[in-house]
Write a protein that holds these residues in place. Structure first.
Motif, mmCIF file in Angstrom:
data_model
loop_
_atom_site.group_PDB
_atom_site.id
_atom_site.type_symbol
_atom_site.label_atom_id
_atom_site.label_comp_id
_atom_site.label_asym_id
_atom_site.label_seq_id
_atom_site.Cartn_x
_atom_site.Cartn_y
_atom_site.Cartn_z
ATOM 1 N N THR A 823 0.846 -1.183 0.000
ATOM 2 C CA THR A 823 0.000 0.000 0.000
ATOM 3 C C THR A 823 0.885 1.238 0.000
ATOM 4 O O THR A 823 2.019 1.221 0.466
ATOM 5 N N GLY A 824 0.356 2.329 -0.535
ATOM 6 C CA GLY A 824 1.119 3.574 -0.588
ATOM 7 C C GLY A 824 0.805 4.359 -1.838
ATOM 8 O O GLY A 824 -0.145 4.052 -2.577
ATOM 9 N N VAL A 825 1.609 5.385 -2.060
ATOM 10 C CA VAL A 825 1.397 6.297 -3.179
ATOM 11 C C VAL A 825 2.340 5.928 -4.319
ATOM 12 O O VAL A 825 3.544 5.747 -4.108
ATOM 13 N N TYR A 826 1.807 5.806 -5.510
ATOM 14 C CA TYR A 826 2.557 5.481 -6.713
ATOM 15 C C TYR A 826 2.399 6.628 -7.712
ATOM 16 O O TYR A 826 1.369 7.314 -7.741
ATOM 17 N N THR A 827 3.428 6.843 -8.497
ATOM 18 C CA THR A 827 3.441 7.946 -9.463
ATOM 19 C C THR A 827 3.226 7.407 -10.869
ATOM 20 O O THR A 827 3.825 6.391 -11.241
ATOM 21 N N TYR A 828 2.372 8.081 -11.644
ATOM 22 C CA TYR A 828 2.206 7.662 -13.030
ATOM 23 C C TYR A 828 2.689 8.757 -13.978
ATOM 24 O O TYR A 828 2.697 9.950 -13.658
ATOM 25 N N VAL A 829 3.163 8.295 -15.134
ATOM 26 C CA VAL A 829 3.528 9.185 -16.248
ATOM 27 C C VAL A 829 2.646 8.785 -17.423
ATOM 28 O O VAL A 829 2.640 7.623 -17.829
ATOM 29 N N LEU A 830 1.900 9.735 -17.955
ATOM 30 C CA LEU A 830 0.970 9.469 -19.054
ATOM 31 C C LEU A 830 1.307 10.365 -20.235
ATOM 32 O O LEU A 830 1.444 11.587 -20.083
ATOM 33 N N ILE A 831 1.466 9.750 -21.382
ATOM 34 C CA ILE A 831 1.646 10.481 -22.639
ATOM 35 C C ILE A 831 0.574 9.983 -23.604
ATOM 36 O O ILE A 831 0.466 8.774 -23.830
ATOM 37 N N PHE A 832 -0.244 10.907 -24.161
ATOM 38 C CA PHE A 832 -1.243 10.464 -25.125
ATOM 39 C C PHE A 832 -1.433 11.518 -26.218
ATOM 40 O O PHE A 832 -1.159 12.707 -26.024
ATOM 41 N N ASP A 833 -1.848 11.038 -27.371
ATOM 42 C CA ASP A 833 -2.148 11.903 -28.511
ATOM 43 C C ASP A 833 -3.658 12.015 -28.668
ATOM 44 O O ASP A 833 -4.368 11.006 -28.627
ATOM 45 N N SER A 834 -4.118 13.241 -28.834
ATOM 46 C CA SER A 834 -5.538 13.505 -29.003
ATOM 47 C C SER A 834 -5.785 14.168 -30.355
ATOM 48 O O SER A 834 -5.043 15.073 -30.749
ATOM 49 N N SER A 835 -6.820 13.710 -31.035
ATOM 50 C CA SER A 835 -7.172 14.328 -32.319
ATOM 51 C C SER A 835 -7.703 15.740 -32.125
ATOM 52 O O SER A 835 -7.800 16.512 -33.085
ATOM 53 N N GLU A 836 -8.048 16.088 -30.902
ATOM 54 C CA GLU A 836 -8.599 17.410 -30.599
ATOM 55 C C GLU A 836 -7.534 18.365 -30.045
ATOM 56 O O GLU A 836 -7.512 19.536 -30.390
ATOM 57 N N THR A 837 -6.685 17.851 -29.149
ATOM 58 C CA THR A 837 -5.760 18.753 -28.431
ATOM 59 C C THR A 837 -4.295 18.465 -28.699
ATOM 60 O O THR A 837 -3.425 19.164 -28.185
ATOM 61 N N GLY A 838 -3.965 17.437 -29.484
ATOM 62 C CA GLY A 838 -2.582 17.119 -29.772
ATOM 63 C C GLY A 838 -1.963 16.257 -28.686
ATOM 64 O O GLY A 838 -2.642 15.562 -27.933
ATOM 65 N N LYS A 839 -0.636 16.359 -28.565
ATOM 66 C CA LYS A 839 0.113 15.528 -27.625
ATOM 67 C C LYS A 839 0.057 16.106 -26.223
ATOM 68 O O LYS A 839 0.258 17.301 -26.019
ATOM 69 N N THR A 840 -0.195 15.242 -25.239
ATOM 70 C CA THR A 840 -0.262 15.667 -23.834
ATOM 71 C C THR A 840 0.632 14.767 -22.999
ATOM 72 O O THR A 840 0.627 13.550 -23.158
ATOM 73 N N GLU A 841 1.429 15.388 -22.120
ATOM 74 C CA GLU A 841 2.254 14.655 -21.160
ATOM 75 C C GLU A 841 1.867 15.119 -19.769
ATOM 76 O O GLU A 841 1.824 16.316 -19.496
ATOM 77 N N THR A 842 1.567 14.184 -18.893
ATOM 78 C CA THR A 842 1.125 14.560 -17.551
ATOM 79 C C THR A 842 1.574 13.496 -16.550
ATOM 80 O O THR A 842 1.852 12.360 -16.920
ATOM 81 N N THR A 843 1.657 13.901 -15.301
ATOM 82 C CA THR A 843 1.991 12.973 -14.218
ATOM 83 C C THR A 843 0.989 13.157 -13.091
ATOM 84 O O THR A 843 0.283 14.181 -13.017
ATOM 85 N N GLY A 844 0.936 12.177 -12.217
ATOM 86 C CA GLY A 844 0.035 12.264 -11.066
ATOM 87 C C GLY A 844 0.298 11.119 -10.112
ATOM 88 O O GLY A 844 1.214 10.314 -10.316
ATOM 89 N N ASN A 845 -0.505 11.021 -9.075
ATOM 90 C CA ASN A 845 -0.327 9.998 -8.054
ATOM 91 C C ASN A 845 -1.544 9.083 -7.963
ATOM 92 O O ASN A 845 -2.677 9.511 -8.194
ATOM 93 N N ILE A 846 -1.277 7.827 -7.630
ATOM 94 C CA ILE A 846 -2.317 6.819 -7.415
ATOM 95 C C ILE A 846 -2.059 6.194 -6.058
ATOM 96 O O ILE A 846 -0.935 5.776 -5.767
ATOM 97 N N THR A 847 -3.061 6.120 -5.225
ATOM 98 C CA THR A 847 -2.918 5.518 -3.912
ATOM 99 C C THR A 847 -3.469 4.102 -3.934
ATOM 100 O O THR A 847 -4.616 3.879 -4.337
ATOM 101 N N VAL A 848 -2.617 3.139 -3.538
ATOM 102 C CA VAL A 848 -3.036 1.746 -3.427
ATOM 103 C C VAL A 848 -3.487 1.496 -1.999
ATOM 104 O O VAL A 848 -2.730 1.712 -1.048
ATOM 105 N N LEU A 849 -4.734 1.074 -1.852
ATOM 106 C CA LEU A 849 -5.317 0.821 -0.541
ATOM 107 C C LEU A 849 -5.579 -0.670 -0.375
ATOM 108 O O LEU A 849 -5.511 -1.439 -1.328
ATOM 109 N N ARG A 850 -5.877 -1.093 0.813
ATOM 110 C CA ARG A 850 -6.288 -2.481 1.062
ATOM 111 C C ARG A 850 -7.643 -2.491 1.766
ATOM 112 O O ARG A 850 -7.891 -1.627 2.622
#
Length: 850
Positions: A823-850
């Motif tokens: 359990t704890g906080v995990y970091t994600y890195v997301l890169i995606f291409d959108s036909s509307e907004t172009g390329k996006t790179e973002t990060t954030g946190n995900i908490t794993v619970l039990r």
């Protein structure tokens, strides 16, 4: 045929018909008898009870009851009548004069065997090592050839057994397990030895009869190391082993905790004990996981780690666990989750060295970050794996450290590469150059010969170049230089440089010279420029490394420049920069790594600061300085590569495969992670492409939108880019086999919901609970109708990649390598291409619970 017997057959000491017997042994030989090499390995004393000499040639010695013929005694090994033969378990595999040196060592804390067998496989004598011995003691027959066995506090190797004593007084038992508790605790101590009196200490020292006499329950009101020892009233019974328990009272930590204790350990770490800078200090250790569970404990010694950083009040040190002390042979725990290793005899306990906060005004993560970056990039070097921890000394909080795997150590090469200390050449430069293992001649003859072979040879000659590659891992040199150039290391080559090779034929590539990473805290513009690099700023030219003279005098840079005359090597070296920048050396990945490591230690930094000085704002400013430097370095590398190596571009290159799932593509040194994928590649140099068909497909041809492949039907081809492009590897499905019989499939409910098509963008929950309760067990993310492709990567707080996908509906089940993550906080890195907004790179946190 050799008779192979099992442990069932070894329950008896077969001495009645044996002329040569096992008479005494020591697995605790720290300061006792030395062998022909001046070392103090474990030893066995064989005794000939007969009236004539006995030839042991062709007999066998073993430490394994399932392998009686483990080591064959060489010709010429004879025990004189009524005499003795010393067996030194040094792993040297030889007969040296009258000394036997079998191919194995002894580990008493693993309850190994000592077995003497005849040439036909019949056991002559044997003993299972179940009675642990204390430092410099031995265990032997009470008198020569007796059926009873005793402890010898003064061993008698090669001589008549005298002075045997009873086994040690029973080790005390404490009513409360070591660990973390709230409020005052009461501890009672007991012993099964009715003749024993217990004494205890609470200052980390080993109890003596001058310590506090145990007379009743002990009240523990604050964090304390309680050490208890039993002393028998029988003078023929030696004192017990010391029982050590650390009780943490009202302490809360988010990291593993290492408790160190010993008579002089505190004086050593404060640099006031005599010999602190160059001596060993015996002590105990207890390792607790981040959930507070005790996972390993034992006894060893501590010694200094670091040079400049030893001047700081918060000092680094090494822990060397010793089987000789009779508790354990190693830190027995999967200390580093990303490694397949669960025993560490030696670990480095590093207080960030010259990146320490507050003493070096550093970010407290630089060195660990560089080694982790190298691991994530799968560089062809050996790194010190890192894990942050809290250290206590004799019950006192001592701050935020990082536990490090020791690379310049035969245990490391033996575990990962099956190359033990007698089968490696391991060279190190730290001011001077010496051999840690192998030929001790200075300068090292083999390395000198190889260096001259390269520098005086013609590396444009394919035959000579291949001869170099046969004994030298050129990829390791490339990665070693590219990494240190990219991070602008200012303390390498003439310092902190190690390289080695093995002699065993398998694995074959480990017979080649390769590099290790050492201390990399002088990087990213931080600390003293000991190497004399032209500049330590973020705009440093990547070719500054190529233009260094020869710091350290060991020829690494001259070898590099000579190899750069070879077109194949030059292409790999230059494009390696771009390949790594397109991935782990890119700013998004490196900033994520920094953020993930900072997130690990941030909850603990306030107490570090309260203990050693500075401020949270001051530390955060140092972290920001590191992050700013990384951004500036990323921005400067493009111009630097173009100027240094006469390149053009860079150009966006999109790589795809048709059909989806048909195969994979390697561009230069890296396999493309997903499709379609876009990276930056340079012109003025060839870009290499390699196709690999997946099962059920065959490669067909290459397609390029703006360039022309010379050999489009070949699995391997090149392009010299002059513009942006899209390259497609085409595959053909193999003919399908006949349809199998129709079987009704089981009904399976897939996780998640159908991907919504009524919104745009990419949506990731910030928490989920993978506990198999059929509720929120999967991390279910959704891609909107506009998302054409994406890459999602999730990292744990050590920067380890635990999950990766580019497929809609491929949800994370909270596992890494088939094991549920903590359990704890995990970091994600997301890169995606959108036909509307172009390329996006973002990060954030995900908490794993039990």
């Amino acid at each position: 045929m050799k008779t192979l017997l099992t442990a069932c057959s070894l329950m008896f000491l077969l001495t009645a018909n044996s002329q040569v017997i096992i008479n005494e042994y020591s697995c605790s030989n720290s300061n006792g008898p030395t062998d022909a090499y001046g070392d103090t390995p474990d030893w066995i004393e064989l005794h000939n009870i007969g009236a004539t000499a006995f030839d042991l040639s062709g007999y066998y010695l073993s430490d394994n009851d399932n392998n009686l013929s483990k080591w064959e005694i060489p010709v010429g090994a004879s025990v004189p009548a009524g005499g003795y033969m010393m067996v030194y378990c040094s792993k040297r595999d030889e007969l040296n004069g009258t000394q036997l040196h079998p191919s194995f060592g002894l580990t008493q804390t693993k309850n190994e065997w000592i077995i003497l067998a005849s040439s036909g496989g019949a056991i002559q004598d044997s003993i299972n090592i179940t009675n642990m011995t204390q430092d410099d003691h031995s265990y032997g027959r009470t008198t020569d050839a007796a059926l009873t066995w005793s402890i010898f506090t003064t061993p008698t190797p090669g001589a008549t057994n005298v002075g045997g004593m009873n086994y040690y007084s029973a080790t005390p038992v404490l009513s409360l397990a070591a660990g973390f508790y709230s409020g005052t605790q009461s501890v009672t101590c007991t012993t099964t030895d009715g003749s024993a009196t217990l004494y205890y200490t609470t200052d980390g020292s080993v109890p003596t009869t001058a310590s506090t006499l145990y007379a009743g329950a002990i009240s523990i009101t604050a964090t304390t190391v309680l050490r208890v020892k039993g002393f028998s009233s029988d003078p023929n019974t030696p004192p017990s082993f010391t029982e050590t328990n650390t009780y943490f009272i009202d302490e809360v930590h988010t990291l593993p905790v290492l408790s160190c204790s010993g008579d002089e350990v505190l004086d050593f770490i404060n640099d006031v004990a005599p010999g602190s800078f160059n001596s060993n200090f015996k002590g105990a250790f207890e390792l607790f996981e981040d959930n507070g569970t005790l996972v390993s404990e034992g006894t060893g010694y501590y010694n200094k780690h670091g040079n400049d950083s030893w001047a700081y009040d918060q000092r680094g040190f090494d822990l060397v666990v010793r089987d000789e002390y009779g508790i354990t042979n190693a830190v027995r725990h999967e200390l580093f989750p990303e490694k397949n290793r669960d025993e560490y005899q030696k670990i480095i306990i590093k207080a960030a060295a010259n990146d320490n906060y507050p003493f070096a005004q550093g970010a407290h993560i630089r060195d660990a970050m560089v080694h982790t970056l190298s691991q994530q990039a799968h560089l062809r070097v050996d790194e010190r794996t890192s894990r942050f921890a809290i250290v206590y000394i004799n019950g006192q909080y001592w701050g935020v450290y990082d536990l490090r795997e020791k690379v310049d150590d035969a245990d490391f090469t033996n575990h990962y590469y099956d190359q033990d200390k007698f089968n490696i050449e391991f060279l190190k430069t730290w001011g001077a150059t010496w051999a840690e293992y192998g030929d001790q001649t200075v300068p090292h003859p083999e390395w000198e010969a190889f260096k001259n072979q390269v520098i005086t040879g013609d590396m444009t000659d394919p035959v000579q170049y291949q001869a170099v590659k046969d004994v030298y891992n050129t990829g390791s040199l490339i990665d070693y230089v590219v990494l240190n150039s990219y991070i602008v290391t200012s303390d390498w080559l003439n310092w902190n440089t190690g390289w080695w090779h093995g002699w065993k034929p398998e694995p074959a590539d480990k017979q080649k010279w390769r590099y290790i990473l050492w201390d990399n805290d002088a990087s990213w513009g931080h600390y003293i420029n000991y190497t004399g690099v032209p500049t330590t700023g973020p705009d440093a030219d990547p070719c500054n490394a190529d233009n260094l003279p020869d710091p350290g005098g060991q020829g690494h840079i001259p070898i590099l420049n000579q190899l750069l005359l070879n077109e194949e090597f030059s292409q790999e070296y230059i494009t390696r920069y771009a390949d790594l920048i397109n991935g782990p050396f890119g700013c998004p990945a490196m900033q994520n790594l920094v953020d993930s490591m900072v997130a690990v230690i941030q909850p603990e930094m306030q107490r570090q600061i309260d203990t050693w000085g500075g401020s949270m704002a001051g530390w955060q400013a140092e972290v920001t300085e590191l992050k700013d430097y990384i951004d500036a370095r990323c921005a400067a590398m493009t111009a630097g590569l173009i100027d240094c190596y006469d390149l053009e571009g860079p150009y966006d290159l999109t790589i795809d495969v048709e059909p989806v799932g048909g195969g994979t593509v390697k561009a230069n040194s890296e396999w493309v992670p997903f499709y379609p994928w876009t990276g930056e590649f340079y012109g003025g140099i060839n870009t290499l492409f390699k196709a690999d068909a997946n099962a059920g497909f065959t490669f067909s041809h290459w397609e390029s939108v703006n360039h022309t492949f010379a050999n489009p039907d070949s699995l391997n081809d090149t392009l010299s880019l002059i513009a942006i492009d899209t390259v497609i590897a085409h595959f053909i499905a193999d003919p399908l086999p006949p349809d199998p019989p129709i079987v009704d499939p089981p009904i399976v409910t897939p996780p998640g919901q159908p991907n919504p098509t009524t919104f745009t963008g990419f949506h990731i929950p910030n928490a989920f609970s993978p506990n198999d309760d059929q509720n929120n067990d999967w991390l279910e993310f959704f891609a909107g109708w506009d998302v054409t492709n994406f890459d999602l990567q999730i990292y744990d707080r050590w920067g380890t990649l635990v999950f990766k996908t580019s497929t809609v509906g491929d949800f994370w089940d909270g596992r890494h390598k088939e094991t549920l993550v903590n359990t704890g906080v995990y970091t994600y890195v997301l890169i995606f291409d959108s036909s509307e907004t172009g390329k996006t790179e973002t990060t954030g946190n995900i908490t794993v619970l039990r």
